[in-house]
Design a protein around this motif. Structure first.
Motif, mmCIF file in Angstrom:
data_model
loop_
_atom_site.group_PDB
_atom_site.id
_atom_site.type_symbol
_atom_site.label_atom_id
_atom_site.label_comp_id
_atom_site.label_asym_id
_atom_site.label_seq_id
_atom_site.Cartn_x
_atom_site.Cartn_y
_atom_site.Cartn_z
ATOM 1 N N ILE A 7 24.102 8.060 -32.753
ATOM 2 C CA ILE A 7 23.203 9.207 -32.840
ATOM 3 C C ILE A 7 21.780 8.742 -32.541
ATOM 4 O O ILE A 7 21.297 7.772 -33.135
ATOM 5 C CB ILE A 7 23.239 9.853 -34.237
ATOM 6 N N ASP A 8 21.115 9.443 -31.645
ATOM 7 C CA ASP A 8 19.740 9.101 -31.264
ATOM 8 C C ASP A 8 18.922 10.387 -31.289
ATOM 9 O O ASP A 8 19.186 11.321 -30.519
ATOM 10 C CB ASP A 8 19.730 8.473 -29.870
ATOM 11 N N MET A 9 17.945 10.446 -32.180
ATOM 12 C CA MET A 9 17.111 11.637 -32.271
ATOM 13 C C MET A 9 16.259 11.782 -31.006
ATOM 14 O O MET A 9 15.859 10.795 -30.396
ATOM 15 C CB MET A 9 16.203 11.550 -33.502
ATOM 16 N N ASP A 10 15.991 13.019 -30.632
ATOM 17 C CA ASP A 10 15.255 13.303 -29.405
ATOM 18 C C ASP A 10 13.745 13.318 -29.663
ATOM 19 O O ASP A 10 13.257 14.134 -30.443
ATOM 20 C CB ASP A 10 15.683 14.658 -28.829
ATOM 21 N N ALA A 11 13.034 12.368 -28.997
ATOM 22 C CA ALA A 11 11.568 12.291 -29.134
ATOM 23 C C ALA A 11 11.169 12.471 -30.596
ATOM 24 O O ALA A 11 10.355 13.336 -30.933
ATOM 25 C CB ALA A 11 10.901 13.346 -28.247
ATOM 26 N N PHE A 12 11.717 11.635 -31.459
ATOM 27 C CA PHE A 12 11.734 11.886 -32.903
ATOM 28 C C PHE A 12 10.358 12.163 -33.499
ATOM 29 O O PHE A 12 10.112 13.233 -34.071
ATOM 30 C CB PHE A 12 12.395 10.712 -33.607
ATOM 31 N N TYR A 13 9.420 11.227 -33.392
ATOM 32 C CA TYR A 13 8.115 11.432 -34.018
ATOM 33 C C TYR A 13 7.437 12.690 -33.485
ATOM 34 O O TYR A 13 6.885 13.495 -34.246
ATOM 35 C CB TYR A 13 7.197 10.231 -33.778
ATOM 36 N N ALA A 14 7.468 12.836 -32.167
ATOM 37 C CA ALA A 14 6.816 13.997 -31.556
ATOM 38 C C ALA A 14 7.514 15.297 -31.969
ATOM 39 O O ALA A 14 6.852 16.323 -32.191
ATOM 40 C CB ALA A 14 6.812 13.862 -30.035
ATOM 41 N N SER A 15 8.827 15.265 -32.078
ATOM 42 C CA SER A 15 9.571 16.470 -32.463
ATOM 43 C C SER A 15 9.262 16.872 -33.899
ATOM 44 O O SER A 15 9.171 18.071 -34.211
ATOM 45 C CB SER A 15 11.069 16.229 -32.295
ATOM 46 N N VAL A 16 9.103 15.894 -34.783
ATOM 47 C CA VAL A 16 8.722 16.203 -36.161
ATOM 48 C C VAL A 16 7.335 16.834 -36.191
ATOM 49 O O VAL A 16 7.093 17.816 -36.909
ATOM 50 C CB VAL A 16 8.765 14.936 -37.044
ATOM 51 N N GLU A 17 6.417 16.303 -35.406
ATOM 52 C CA GLU A 17 5.062 16.860 -35.353
ATOM 53 C C GLU A 17 5.087 18.298 -34.834
ATOM 54 O O GLU A 17 4.418 19.180 -35.376
ATOM 55 C CB GLU A 17 4.167 15.989 -34.469
ATOM 56 N N GLN A 18 5.874 18.544 -33.787
ATOM 57 C CA GLN A 18 5.935 19.892 -33.219
ATOM 58 C C GLN A 18 6.634 20.857 -34.168
ATOM 59 O O GLN A 18 6.304 22.048 -34.196
ATOM 60 C CB GLN A 18 6.635 19.854 -31.861
ATOM 61 N N ARG A 19 7.577 20.349 -34.936
ATOM 62 C CA ARG A 19 8.226 21.196 -35.939
ATOM 63 C C ARG A 19 7.249 21.584 -37.047
ATOM 64 O O ARG A 19 7.196 22.741 -37.476
ATOM 65 C CB ARG A 19 9.419 20.454 -36.543
ATOM 66 N N ASP A 20 6.478 20.598 -37.517
ATOM 67 C CA ASP A 20 5.596 20.825 -38.662
ATOM 68 C C ASP A 20 4.297 21.539 -38.297
ATOM 69 O O ASP A 20 3.669 22.155 -39.166
ATOM 70 C CB ASP A 20 5.271 19.489 -39.330
ATOM 71 N N PHE A 21 3.886 21.430 -37.035
ATOM 72 C CA PHE A 21 2.616 22.034 -36.607
ATOM 73 C C PHE A 21 2.866 22.908 -35.371
ATOM 74 O O PHE A 21 2.906 22.403 -34.244
ATOM 75 C CB PHE A 21 1.582 20.949 -36.312
ATOM 76 N N PRO A 22 3.023 24.202 -35.570
ATOM 77 C CA PRO A 22 3.342 25.114 -34.458
ATOM 78 C C PRO A 22 2.372 25.039 -33.279
ATOM 79 O O PRO A 22 2.767 25.284 -32.138
ATOM 80 C CB PRO A 22 3.293 26.499 -35.122
ATOM 81 N N ALA A 23 1.125 24.647 -33.522
ATOM 82 C CA ALA A 23 0.142 24.576 -32.443
ATOM 83 C C ALA A 23 0.503 23.510 -31.412
ATOM 84 O O ALA A 23 0.013 23.549 -30.282
ATOM 85 C CB ALA A 23 -1.251 24.291 -33.015
ATOM 86 N N TYR A 24 1.349 22.551 -31.792
ATOM 87 C CA TYR A 24 1.735 21.477 -30.880
ATOM 88 C C TYR A 24 2.926 21.854 -29.987
ATOM 89 O O TYR A 24 3.216 21.158 -29.020
ATOM 90 C CB TYR A 24 2.125 20.225 -31.668
ATOM 91 N N ARG A 25 3.603 22.916 -30.339
ATOM 92 C CA ARG A 25 4.854 23.260 -29.646
ATOM 93 C C ARG A 25 4.602 23.678 -28.203
ATOM 94 O O ARG A 25 3.671 24.412 -27.903
ATOM 95 C CB ARG A 25 5.582 24.372 -30.403
ATOM 96 N N GLY A 26 5.468 23.179 -27.326
ATOM 97 C CA GLY A 26 5.381 23.524 -25.916
ATOM 98 C C GLY A 26 4.274 22.814 -25.171
ATOM 99 O O GLY A 26 4.047 23.079 -23.987
ATOM 100 N N LYS A 27 3.577 21.902 -25.851
ATOM 101 C CA LYS A 27 2.460 21.205 -25.231
ATOM 102 C C LYS A 27 2.757 19.709 -25.118
ATOM 103 O O LYS A 27 3.507 19.155 -25.920
ATOM 104 C CB LYS A 27 1.189 21.424 -26.048
ATOM 105 N N PRO A 28 2.143 19.045 -24.132
ATOM 106 C CA PRO A 28 2.325 17.588 -24.029
ATOM 107 C C PRO A 28 1.679 16.895 -25.224
ATOM 108 O O PRO A 28 0.458 16.974 -25.413
ATOM 109 C CB PRO A 28 1.635 17.228 -22.716
ATOM 110 N N LEU A 29 2.491 16.240 -26.037
ATOM 111 C CA LEU A 29 2.028 15.628 -27.273
ATOM 112 C C LEU A 29 2.328 14.133 -27.262
ATOM 113 O O LEU A 29 3.443 13.722 -26.932
ATOM 114 C CB LEU A 29 2.722 16.289 -28.472
ATOM 115 N N VAL A 30 1.340 13.353 -27.626
ATOM 116 C CA VAL A 30 1.494 11.899 -27.701
ATOM 117 C C VAL A 30 1.236 11.455 -29.133
ATOM 118 O O VAL A 30 0.167 11.735 -29.688
ATOM 119 C CB VAL A 30 0.516 11.175 -26.750
ATOM 120 N N VAL A 31 2.218 10.779 -29.716
ATOM 121 C CA VAL A 31 2.042 10.202 -31.042
ATOM 122 C C VAL A 31 1.660 8.738 -30.844
ATOM 123 O O VAL A 31 2.413 7.967 -30.258
ATOM 124 C CB VAL A 31 3.326 10.314 -31.881
#
Length: 354
Positions: A7-31
């Motif tokens: 099992i390999d989570m998809d873009a894990f850190y970035a996905s958690v950030e986009q889940r927790d902060f709606p403003a990040y969703r759909g945007k290019p995000l770099v952790v």
């Protein structure tokens, strides 16, 4: 025949950030921190990856590829909490779980707790639970051994599920590019290309003794794995080999006093982590990366086990002074690692990755 899931989570850190902060969703995000630092990308969202941004890339390079990308600092406590929830989902099906990092793990479901019997169905249920309960996606690879399962999990990202059955394993390995083989980095891949070895099929035509002569012990592994042979078991408890803390500096250090001050901070963090885990080690290793990206390490083994700040810092200060006297190049990174742990207490102090 074993049933192994990776099992390999998809873009894990970035996905958690986009889940927790709606403003990040759909945007290019770099952790990985602001683009004007010396840091590197920990994870990039799939929107950012479309611009060529990837893990381990310098943040300064990432912002050039995508000037409008959002940069955020990692929140490791949040990622660990989510990782623990993922582990609990795994444990509904098996106790044979080998974590590789916060976002990936091997599962042996040859015998599963719920008596489902199908590794494919178990992988599907795990993916569904992660999506429903955690609002995240994972990719899964299913096969008869760890190597093939891990490769399979990366074949249909994100949110993929790939099964490589027993009858397909050997053919799958023949078609696999040599760069995908475990342990094949840039140098080994270049050497293989010079030898006209481009795929598993090319390796398969070589005798085992020739592979060992050319690649050492890894040659024996290549000979076996290209035939689908991987006997490595899923190991629920991985022995902790070392514990390390390092830091990359915004500005290169060129004064010994500044280097020693930074080492003091790093040693304090390491001593704290050792104490929290009730670990004591004998071997202290200093890591130095110069401004030209050369890396050197200096190790010193003590005659006793310790987790004490004073003893750690005295050892690395001495090593640092020797290195700086030999090489006056400015330093961009310092790190300290402790290893060679007290085996009497190690068993009760294993590092929990979930």
């Amino acid at each position: 025949m074993r049933k192994i899931i990776h099992i390999d989570m998809d873009a894990f850190y970035a996905s958690v950030e986009q889940r927790d902060f709606p403003a990040y969703r759909g945007k290019p995000l770099v952790v990985g921190g602001p683009p004007d630092t010396r840091g590197v990308v920990a994870t990039a969202s799939y929107e950012a990856r479309q611009y060529g941004i990837h893990s381990a890339m310098p943040c300064s390079r990432a912002v050039k590829l995508c000037p409008h990308a959002l940069f955020v600092f990692p929140r490791f406590d949040a990622y660990k909490a989510v990782s623990n929830s993922i582990r609990q989902i795994f444990s509904r099906y098996t106790d044979m779980i080998e974590p590789l990092s916060l976002d990936e793990a091997y599962l042996d479901v040859t015998t599963d707790k719920q008596g489902i019997g199908s590794a494919i169905e178990i992988a599907r249920q795990i993916k569904d639970a992660i999506r429903t309960e955690l609002q995240l996606t994972a990719s899964a690879g299913v096969s008869i051994n760890k190597f093939v399962a891990k490769i399979a999990s990366d074949m249909d990202k994100p949110d993929g599920l790939t099964f490589i059955g027993p009858s397909r394993v050997e053919r799958f390995m023949e078609q696999l590019p040599v760069e995908k083989f475990f342990g094949v980095g840039k140098v080994t891949a270049a050497k293989m290309r010079q030898l006209q070895l481009f795929t598993g099929a090319d390796i398969k035509r070589m005798a085992e003794m020739d592979l060992v002569r050319l690649f050492g012990k890894s040659g024996r592994f290549y000979y076996r794995i290209v035939r689908g042979i991987d006997d490595r078991a899923v190991q629920p408890e991985r022995e902790l080999k070392s514990l390390a803390v390092e830091d990359t500096f915004h500005k290169d250090l060129d004064q010994l006093s500044a280097m020693e001050n930074e080492l003091d901070k790093i040693a304090a963090k390491l001593a704290g982590r050792l104490t929290n885990r009730k670990l004591k080690g004998r071997t202290v290793t200093l890591k130095i990366k110069f401004s030209d990206f050369r890396t050197v390490t200096r190790s010193h083994s003590l005659p006793y086990y310790t987790d004490a700040f004073d003893e750690i810092i005295a050892t690395v200060h001495q090593s640092l002074q020797v290195v700086v006297a030999e090489d006056r190049m400015p330093i961009r990174l310092l790190g300290i690692a402790m290893s060679n742990f007290d085996r009497v207490n190690l068993a009760s102090s294993q590092l929990k990755l979930f």
